[in-house]
Structure formats: C-alpha cells, structure tokens
Design an enzyme around this catalytic site. Structure first.
Site, mmCIF file in Angstrom:
data_model
loop_
_atom_site.group_PDB
_atom_site.id
_atom_site.type_symbol
_atom_site.label_atom_id
_atom_site.label_comp_id
_atom_site.label_asym_id
_atom_site.label_seq_id
_atom_site.Cartn_x
_atom_site.Cartn_y
_atom_site.Cartn_z
ATOM 1 N N ARG A 97 -1.778 -12.847 1.987
ATOM 2 C CA ARG A 97 -2.299 -11.565 2.469
ATOM 3 C C ARG A 97 -3.113 -11.750 3.747
ATOM 4 O O ARG A 97 -3.039 -10.926 4.662
ATOM 5 C CB ARG A 97 -3.168 -10.905 1.390
ATOM 6 C CG ARG A 97 -3.761 -9.579 1.854
ATOM 7 C CD ARG A 97 -4.520 -8.853 0.768
ATOM 8 N NE ARG A 97 -5.138 -7.647 1.302
ATOM 9 C CZ ARG A 97 -5.832 -6.774 0.580
ATOM 10 N NH1 ARG A 97 -5.995 -6.965 -0.721
ATOM 11 N NH2 ARG A 97 -6.367 -5.704 1.139
ATOM 12 N N ASN A 151 2.133 -4.445 -5.414
ATOM 13 C CA ASN A 151 2.428 -3.755 -4.153
ATOM 14 C C ASN A 151 3.498 -4.489 -3.338
ATOM 15 O O ASN A 151 3.661 -5.703 -3.493
ATOM 16 C CB ASN A 151 1.141 -3.643 -3.319
ATOM 17 C CG ASN A 151 0.304 -2.455 -3.735
ATOM 18 O OD1 ASN A 151 0.825 -1.395 -4.047
ATOM 19 N ND2 ASN A 151 -1.005 -2.633 -3.742
ATOM 20 N N CYS A 173 0.037 3.405 -9.091
ATOM 21 C CA CYS A 173 -0.947 3.197 -8.024
ATOM 22 C C CYS A 173 -2.248 3.866 -8.450
ATOM 23 O O CYS A 173 -2.240 4.895 -9.134
ATOM 24 C CB CYS A 173 -0.425 3.806 -6.725
ATOM 25 S SG CYS A 173 -1.528 3.584 -5.320
ATOM 26 N N HIS A 203 1.496 5.224 -1.368
ATOM 27 C CA HIS A 203 0.582 5.089 -0.229
ATOM 28 C C HIS A 203 0.966 6.008 0.935
ATOM 29 O O HIS A 203 0.551 5.772 2.078
ATOM 30 C CB HIS A 203 0.481 3.632 0.257
ATOM 31 C CG HIS A 203 -0.258 2.751 -0.706
ATOM 32 N ND1 HIS A 203 -0.529 1.430 -0.454
ATOM 33 C CD2 HIS A 203 -0.771 3.000 -1.945
ATOM 34 C CE1 HIS A 203 -1.177 0.898 -1.484
ATOM 35 N NE2 HIS A 203 -1.328 1.846 -2.401
ATOM 36 N N TYR A 256 -4.457 6.414 2.869
ATOM 37 C CA TYR A 256 -3.643 5.540 3.720
ATOM 38 C C TYR A 256 -3.062 6.277 4.921
ATOM 39 O O TYR A 256 -2.609 5.636 5.875
ATOM 40 C CB TYR A 256 -2.516 4.901 2.901
ATOM 41 C CG TYR A 256 -2.996 3.765 2.031
ATOM 42 C CD1 TYR A 256 -3.081 2.468 2.522
ATOM 43 C CD2 TYR A 256 -3.388 3.991 0.719
ATOM 44 C CE1 TYR A 256 -3.526 1.423 1.723
ATOM 45 C CE2 TYR A 256 -3.838 2.957 -0.094
ATOM 46 C CZ TYR A 256 -3.904 1.676 0.417
ATOM 47 O OH TYR A 256 -4.353 0.656 -0.367
#
Length: 447
Positions: A97, A151, A173, A203, A256
């Site tokens: 990440r 995700n 989510c 998102h 988002y």
C-alpha cells in the site's frame, strides 16, 4: 436446511480488524449458532494471526461461549464445509500500500489505496488471489457465502461474479454506515428513523435520505453539513464540496468523491504528506504496530477503543449483520456490492454495483434506483468502464489493457506519465504480479 452449528472461515484472519469481527459475532450470539471460527493467514502474517487469534479466544471466553477458534495457515482446511467465508486480506501487506501511494505521488499524481493508480494496482494483486480462493470454495464449500471486504471491494466482487462464475458473493464497505450514522446525527434522529437509498459503485456512490413518511430530507442534510463542517471518514482529509455543485447534484456524494470533485486540492494535501513521510499508508502502518502491542496484553478480552482510529470501523460489524441476515432471512436493508440486475439502468445488467439491497436467505435483492441525472451518469459510466478494463487486465496480465485502464481513470493523467507510473509500479510489485511477468521482464530489459 439450517445446520445446528455453523462454520465461519476468515481469510486474512490476522488482520487488525478481526477483534471487531469477533465482537460482531458475540453481539449476535442468539442469531448465529456458531460452532467454529477459522482464522486463516499466510506465513508472513503468522505472528499477527497468533496475537489476534489469542485475543479472539479471550473475547469468546469472556462472553461465556463455547465456540472453537482455530488458527491456521492452511486455507483449504479452513474452507472445508464452511458455511460463510469472509475475506479481509491485503496482498503484499501494508508495504504494498505504501508503494501504491508513494509511487504516483512521486510524479505529482494522486496516490490512494482504492482510487487512481493505487486502486488499480490493488485490484491487479488481489483479483488473482480471490479467484484462487473461489476455486477452492467451489470444491470444498460450494454452498458457502463469500462475504468480501477486501478492497477494492466492488471490483473484487465483479471479478468473482464474472470470472469466478460464483454467484454466492457479496461485497461490503463501511463508508455507507459512516454516512448513515453522521447524517442521522445531523438531523437529530436515529438511523432507524430514516431511509437511505444508495446507488453507484464501491467508493463511488451517491445517496438520498427520506423519513419514514417519505419526506425527502436530503436538502436538510446539506444545510446541516455546511453548518457543521467536520469529517466523518478517518482515512480521508476533509475538504468541503463546493456548495453549488453539491446542491445541483440533489444527492449526497460519498467521501471518496472528494478525489473526483476536488482533485487538485486532494493532490496538494497528499503531496504535503508525501514530503513528510506521513501518507495514509505510512500512518496506518504505525497505527497497526501500536494496535498489535495492545492486542498482546493477556488481560485484554474485548475490542480496544484504539481500533476506531484505524479507518475501517464498522466493516466487520456490517459483515456479521450480513451473515446473520442471510442465515435468518432477516430481510435487512443494507448497502452492498452485488450484481446490478437492472437496479441501476445506466450500468450493465451483469456488472457489480453498490446499492441499497434487501438481504435474504438467497442473497441481496437490489432496490431499483433507475436512472442517474447526467452529471452522475457520465462519471459513473466512465468509472464502470475503468473497472471492467482493470479487472480484465488483472485476470489476463495484458499490459495494453492495464495501460488502457490507466488512461480511462480520471485520476491518472494520460500519456507518458500514465505509462511511466504503470511501468514503475509493475516492477515495484513484481513479486505479487505473476500474470504480468512477460510485461515486467520487457520493462526491466528496457524494451
């Protein structure tokens, strides 16, 4: 026919979220006749699995329950005859990440876990693994439900439906739950007194709010938002949407959407974090280290309050409610990623959408939403096309498809920058991208 005792397997069981998952099951002990919970991880996650697994055992013991908690690195053993499988894994762990965020930012381009270049690369790494899990499920527990909150949840769900040919999957989510809780507070009501209708992609959704008499309260929430400008999402820096744009939408965008409606401001903020080595991924890595130190405490027998700062609060509780609703045919109204089936008429019938749904014993039944206004329609159709191409690239390892996905994504500048970032990220993540081996070899040879 219902079993007397059910078996639940969690892939990524060494996750810092697992204590919330266990707490959610304990809260529903009268709804879920759990016999076994299997927590599964990989060799690199063995230490965390043991730490969090021991905490899970203490929590179950403190609750006076006789559930068996099994810890294993053998996924197939855990999946055999499971009734529900939840997935919460991260291919490449948090170091991957960090690369997803820092490499794009090094080129002045937004770096984020599930959006832009980072989100596409998380899909590239994750989709082959989820399809491998599904292959095992079809052999070892074909009647189990797969509850995914790995995700990017929407793309992962669509990959399972289209390429895994597995229907018993639901994506989850925590973002809608956060919106529901905050917006009901702004209205001085409880979540139960309101009706929320969500439509879009994971998102990338919008929603409206009504009371139980059918009165539209969306504008009232907008009024309150501009009177109380504070953040509801732990993992996104809050920048207010332009009021004129928000009111023109007539719907509330998810947090988002800041990346799409306020891109330049969000990039500026992320570049400041990049310069101080404090990107969200780097912050989370420190938080996780602190959490696992807390989890080690042999006196701890409950989910610690510090977990709420991790950014994914309510994910696990939502998973437990989903499982309880399927098991008991509760017909709960939940926001999930599921097959569209015509609920959003602007998107393909067979694609995955994130939409308010009624959860039944046979899975989610999406609530019909109909058509979007032009502003939302244009953006959501572009994003769905990007998702479809990204998923195909993840499955095939086709470099041209990957570049196509980068070009479509509105958060990645097209042309030379897109290709440069793509190439750098392919090489950086090569250990977790075997499907792209041929392309990576060419890049490394300078061809």
């Amino acid at each position: 026919m219902k079993k007397d005792r059910i078996k639940i397997a969690t892939i990524g069981g060494g996750s810092s979220y697992t204590p919330e998952l266990i707490e959610g099951y304990i809260k529903r002990k009268d709804e879920l006749p759990i016999g076994e919970i299997w927590l599964v991880d990989i060799e690199e996650g063995k230490e965390k699995l043991e730490i969090v697994g021991n905490l899970a055992r203490r929590m179950v013991q403190k609750a006076g329950l006789d559930w068996e908690i099994h810890l294993t690195l053998d996924r197939r053993e855990a999946l055999k005859d499971a009734d529900f499988v939840s997935t919460q894994f991260r291919v490449g762990l948090l170091d991957a990440r960090i690369k997803d965020e820092r490499i794009p930012l090094s080129h002045g381009v937004l770096g984020q876990e599930t959006n832009g270049a980072g989100g596409m690369f998380k899909a590239f790494r994750t989709i082959p693994v989820i399809l491998d899990i599904v292959k095992d499920m079809k052999e070892l527990c074909p009647n189990a439900w797969l509850v995914n909150f790995t995700n990017p949840a929407g793309m992962v769900t669509e990959a399972v439906l289209k390429y895994g040919n597995f229907e018993r999957v639901v994506g989850l989510c925590n973002v809608p739950i956060g919106h529901n809780m905050r917006e009901s507070q702004l209205l001085g009501k409880t979540v139960e007194e309101l009706q929320f209708q969500y439509a879009g992609l994971n998102h990338h959704h919008w929603h409206k709010i009504h009371d139980k008499d059918g009165n539209d309260l969306t504008e009232k929430v907008m009024d309150a938002i501009y009177e109380n400008q504070d953040n509801i999402m732990e993992n996104i820096k809050f920048i207010p949407f332009f009021e004129e744009q928000l009111r023109d939408l007539g719907m509330l965008p998810c947090g988002y959407h800041q990346y799409y409606y306020l891109t330049d401001d969000m990039v500026k903020k992320e570049l400041e974090e990049f310069a101080t080595n404090s990107t969200r991924a780097e912050t989370v890595k420190k938080l996780e280290a602190e959490l696992f130190e807390i989890y080690k405490n042999p006196e701890l027998g409950e989910k610690p309050e510090q977990l709420s700062k991790r950014g994914g609060a309510y994910y696990s509780d939502a998973a437990c409610e989903l499982i309880a609703s399927i098991h008991n045919d509760k017909r709960t109204d939940m926001v999930v990623s599921t097959r569209n089936n015509g609920a959003l008429s602007d998107l393909p019938y067979d694609c995955a959408v994130e939409v308010s749904s009624i959860i039944t014993a046979t899975g989610p039944k999406p609530i019909n939403f109909g058509k979007f206004p032009a502003a939302q329609r244009g953006l959501v159709q572009l994003m769905k096309a990007m998702e479809e191409v990204t998923i195909e690239a993840a499955v095939t390892g086709n470099y041209g498809k990957a570049l196509q996905a980068f070009t479509i994504n509105p958060l990645v500048p097209s042309g030379k920058i897109a290709k440069t970032i793509l190439d750098e990220m392919l090489v950086a993540h090569k250990d977790h991208l075997p499907q792209f081996k041929e392309a990576i070899d060419k890049i490394e040879k300078g061809n």
